[in-house]
Design a protein around this motif. Sequence first.
Motif, PDB file in Angstrom:
ATOM      1  N   ARG A 158       0.879  -1.270  -0.004  1.00 49.81           N
ATOM      2  CA  ARG A 158      -0.053   0.188   0.084  1.00 49.81           C
ATOM      3  C   ARG A 158       0.834   1.296  -0.027  1.00 49.81           C
ATOM      4  N   PRO A 159       0.226   2.572  -0.421  1.00 48.32           N
ATOM      5  CA  PRO A 159       1.062   3.627  -0.414  1.00 48.32           C
ATOM      6  C   PRO A 159       1.687   3.995   0.613  1.00 48.32           C
ATOM      7  N   VAL A 160       3.001   4.507   0.712  1.00 52.53           N
ATOM      8  CA  VAL A 160       3.799   4.870   2.178  1.00 52.53           C
ATOM      9  C   VAL A 160       4.604   5.803   1.654  1.00 52.53           C
ATOM     10  N   SER A 161       4.498   6.972   2.239  1.00 55.95           N
ATOM     11  CA  SER A 161       5.191   8.179   1.693  1.00 55.95           C
ATOM     12  C   SER A 161       6.546   8.330   2.619  1.00 55.95           C
ATOM     13  N   ARG A 162       7.532   8.848   2.093  1.00 56.10           N
ATOM     14  CA  ARG A 162       8.642   9.300   3.139  1.00 56.10           C
ATOM     15  C   ARG A 162       8.233  10.484   3.681  1.00 56.10           C
ATOM     16  N   PRO A 163       8.789  10.835   4.916  1.00 54.92           N
ATOM     17  CA  PRO A 163       8.534  12.180   5.612  1.00 54.92           C
ATOM     18  C   PRO A 163       8.910  13.279   4.932  1.00 54.92           C
ATOM     19  N   LEU A 164       8.040  14.533   4.844  1.00 57.49           N
ATOM     20  CA  LEU A 164       8.693  15.644   4.025  1.00 57.49           C
ATOM     21  C   LEU A 164      10.093  15.887   4.396  1.00 57.49           C
ATOM     22  N   ASP A 165      10.319  16.097   5.921  1.00 55.95           N
ATOM     23  CA  ASP A 165      11.921  16.513   6.120  1.00 55.95           C
ATOM     24  C   ASP A 165      12.808  15.757   5.502  1.00 55.95           C
ATOM     25  N   VAL A 166      12.617  14.343   5.295  1.00 53.94           N
ATOM     26  CA  VAL A 166      13.353  13.401   5.247  1.00 53.94           C
ATOM     27  C   VAL A 166      13.680  13.586   3.472  1.00 53.94           C
ATOM     28  N   VAL A 167      12.563  13.820   2.681  1.00 55.25           N
ATOM     29  CA  VAL A 167      12.775  14.285   1.160  1.00 55.25           C
ATOM     30  C   VAL A 167      13.436  15.430   0.894  1.00 55.25           C
ATOM     31  N   LEU A 168      13.341  16.348   1.893  1.00 53.29           N
ATOM     32  CA  LEU A 168      13.701  17.845   1.607  1.00 53.29           C
ATOM     33  C   LEU A 168      15.343  17.733   1.877  1.00 53.29           C
ATOM     34  N   GLY A 169      15.779  16.847   2.965  1.00 50.10           N
ATOM     35  CA  GLY A 169      16.989  16.556   3.293  1.00 50.10           C
ATOM     36  C   GLY A 169      17.705  15.938   2.105  1.00 50.10           C
ATOM     37  N   ASP A 170      16.985  14.943   1.624  1.00 50.56           N
ATOM     38  CA  ASP A 170      17.706  14.426   0.295  1.00 50.56           C
ATOM     39  C   ASP A 170      17.832  15.392  -0.746  1.00 50.56           C
ATOM     40  N   VAL A 171      16.938  16.492  -1.077  1.00 52.70           N
ATOM     41  CA  VAL A 171      17.129  17.431  -1.884  1.00 52.70           C
ATOM     42  C   VAL A 171      18.115  18.115  -1.678  1.00 52.70           C
ATOM     43  N   VAL A 183      15.306  14.397  -9.494  1.00 58.78           N
ATOM     44  CA  VAL A 183      14.026  13.830  -9.931  1.00 58.78           C
ATOM     45  C   VAL A 183      13.250  13.244  -8.689  1.00 58.78           C
ATOM     46  N   LEU A 184      11.954  13.643  -8.591  1.00 57.80           N
ATOM     47  CA  LEU A 184      11.198  13.008  -7.675  1.00 57.80           C
ATOM     48  C   LEU A 184      10.807  11.950  -7.949  1.00 57.80           C
ATOM     49  N   THR A 185      10.591  10.729  -7.422  1.00 59.40           N
ATOM     50  CA  THR A 185      10.250   9.593  -7.876  1.00 59.40           C
ATOM     51  C   THR A 185       9.535   8.472  -7.083  1.00 59.40           C
ATOM     52  N   GLY A 186       8.701   7.769  -7.369  1.00 63.39           N
ATOM     53  CA  GLY A 186       7.884   6.934  -6.768  1.00 63.39           C
ATOM     54  C   GLY A 186       6.736   5.960  -7.496  1.00 63.39           C
ATOM     55  N   THR A 187       6.388   4.995  -6.692  1.00 67.48           N
ATOM     56  CA  THR A 187       5.413   4.195  -7.435  1.00 67.48           C
ATOM     57  C   THR A 187       4.163   4.952  -7.954  1.00 67.48           C
ATOM     58  N   HIS A 188       3.546   5.647  -7.097  1.00 70.06           N
ATOM     59  CA  HIS A 188       2.346   6.647  -7.638  1.00 70.06           C
ATOM     60  C   HIS A 188       2.547   8.052  -7.136  1.00 70.06           C
ATOM     61  N   VAL A 189       3.267   8.613  -7.668  1.00 69.37           N
ATOM     62  CA  VAL A 189       3.544  10.106  -6.953  1.00 69.37           C
ATOM     63  C   VAL A 189       2.511  10.989  -6.582  1.00 69.37           C
ATOM     64  N   ALA A 190       1.290  10.758  -7.386  1.00 73.24           N
ATOM     65  CA  ALA A 190       0.206  11.637  -7.051  1.00 73.24           C
ATOM     66  C   ALA A 190      -0.191  11.289  -5.889  1.00 73.24           C
ATOM     67  N   LYS A 191      -0.300  10.055  -5.080  1.00 74.17           N
ATOM     68  CA  LYS A 191      -0.341   9.724  -3.927  1.00 74.17           C
ATOM     69  C   LYS A 191       0.249  10.135  -2.687  1.00 74.17           C
ATOM     70  N   TYR A 192       1.208  10.922  -2.873  1.00 79.13           N
ATOM     71  CA  TYR A 192       2.239  11.306  -1.971  1.00 79.13           C
ATOM     72  C   TYR A 192       1.517  11.988  -0.794  1.00 79.13           C
ATOM     73  N   GLY A 193       1.594  11.586   0.360  1.00 80.34           N
ATOM     74  CA  GLY A 193       1.312  12.313   1.629  1.00 80.34           C
ATOM     75  C   GLY A 193      -0.283  11.917   1.925  1.00 80.34           C
ATOM     76  N   LYS A 194      -0.963  11.127   0.966  1.00 79.92           N
ATOM     77  CA  LYS A 194      -2.313  10.889   1.357  1.00 79.92           C
ATOM     78  C   LYS A 194      -2.643   9.768   2.483  1.00 79.92           C
ATOM     79  N   GLU A 195      -1.679   8.965   2.900  1.00 78.74           N
ATOM     80  CA  GLU A 195      -1.928   8.120   4.181  1.00 78.74           C
ATOM     81  C   GLU A 195      -1.265   8.869   5.345  1.00 78.74           C
ATOM     82  N   ARG A 196      -0.791   9.932   5.291  1.00 74.95           N
ATOM     83  CA  ARG A 196      -0.207  10.384   6.392  1.00 74.95           C
ATOM     84  C   ARG A 196      -1.116  11.256   7.404  1.00 74.95           C
ATOM     85  N   ASN A 197      -1.136  11.422   8.530  1.00 73.53           N
ATOM     86  CA  ASN A 197      -1.736  12.328   9.281  1.00 73.53           C
ATOM     87  C   ASN A 197      -1.070  13.291  10.182  1.00 73.53           C
ATOM     88  N   PRO A 198      -1.023  14.566  10.080  1.00 75.02           N
ATOM     89  CA  PRO A 198      -1.903  15.292   9.053  1.00 75.02           C
ATOM     90  C   PRO A 198      -1.603  15.028   7.644  1.00 75.02           C
TER      91      PRO A 198
END
Length: 206
Positions: A158-171, A183-198
């Motif tokens: 199922r969709p699992v997003s990497r935390p925002l601060d981790v991604v920005l750290g990689d950038v 290049v930001l990449t993932g299995t389904h990039v449009a689902k980024y963050g949808k499973e996270r709260n908030p």
Amino acid sequence: MKVHIDTYGCRTNLADSSLLARELAQHGMVLSTSVDEVDVVVVNSCTVTHGADRDAGKALRRARKANPGALLVLVGCIPAAYPEHKVLGFADVVVVGNRPDDVVEALNAHAQAHAHGHGERQGFVLEEVHNLSRANIKIGEGCDEGCAYCIVPRARGRPVSRPLDVVLGDVAAAVEAGFSEGVLTGTHVAKYGKERNPSTNLGGLM
């Protein structure tokens, strides 16, 4: 380091390539008959005819297509006779003439300049090895669409997003390493963050 040498022209050029191969071997490099999986492709050029010029250009273009990550080196008569020949533009490194020590020196200089320009590229070892100009940054994986033809949900979950601060750290690390593009990449990039709260989303990440 694996090296392929492509020789055009007379027997003298062939003898020059033989001397070059010996010099490269003495510096720990391995000669290969194929361009597919080498680190460096050396084209030893001839310029006695227009056809010989074209052959060198074709060789460089074929090598680029077959092995985009390889360092292309043009040596021999074309750079010596025509310093502004259009064929020079197909190579990453140009060496005037055929002196083996000049070729080794040029390879070492390129490696040092490349390392200096990009730092140590810590965390981007694959990109460094393959001489890639863009950093690939994963933002998440998985998908829950459940399309009948697609095995991805079973393979990636199922969709699992990497935390925002981790991604920005990689950038930030990519910028520090000298990459001009990521290049930001993932299995389904449009689902980024949808499973996270908030929850956030791809737009918020951008």
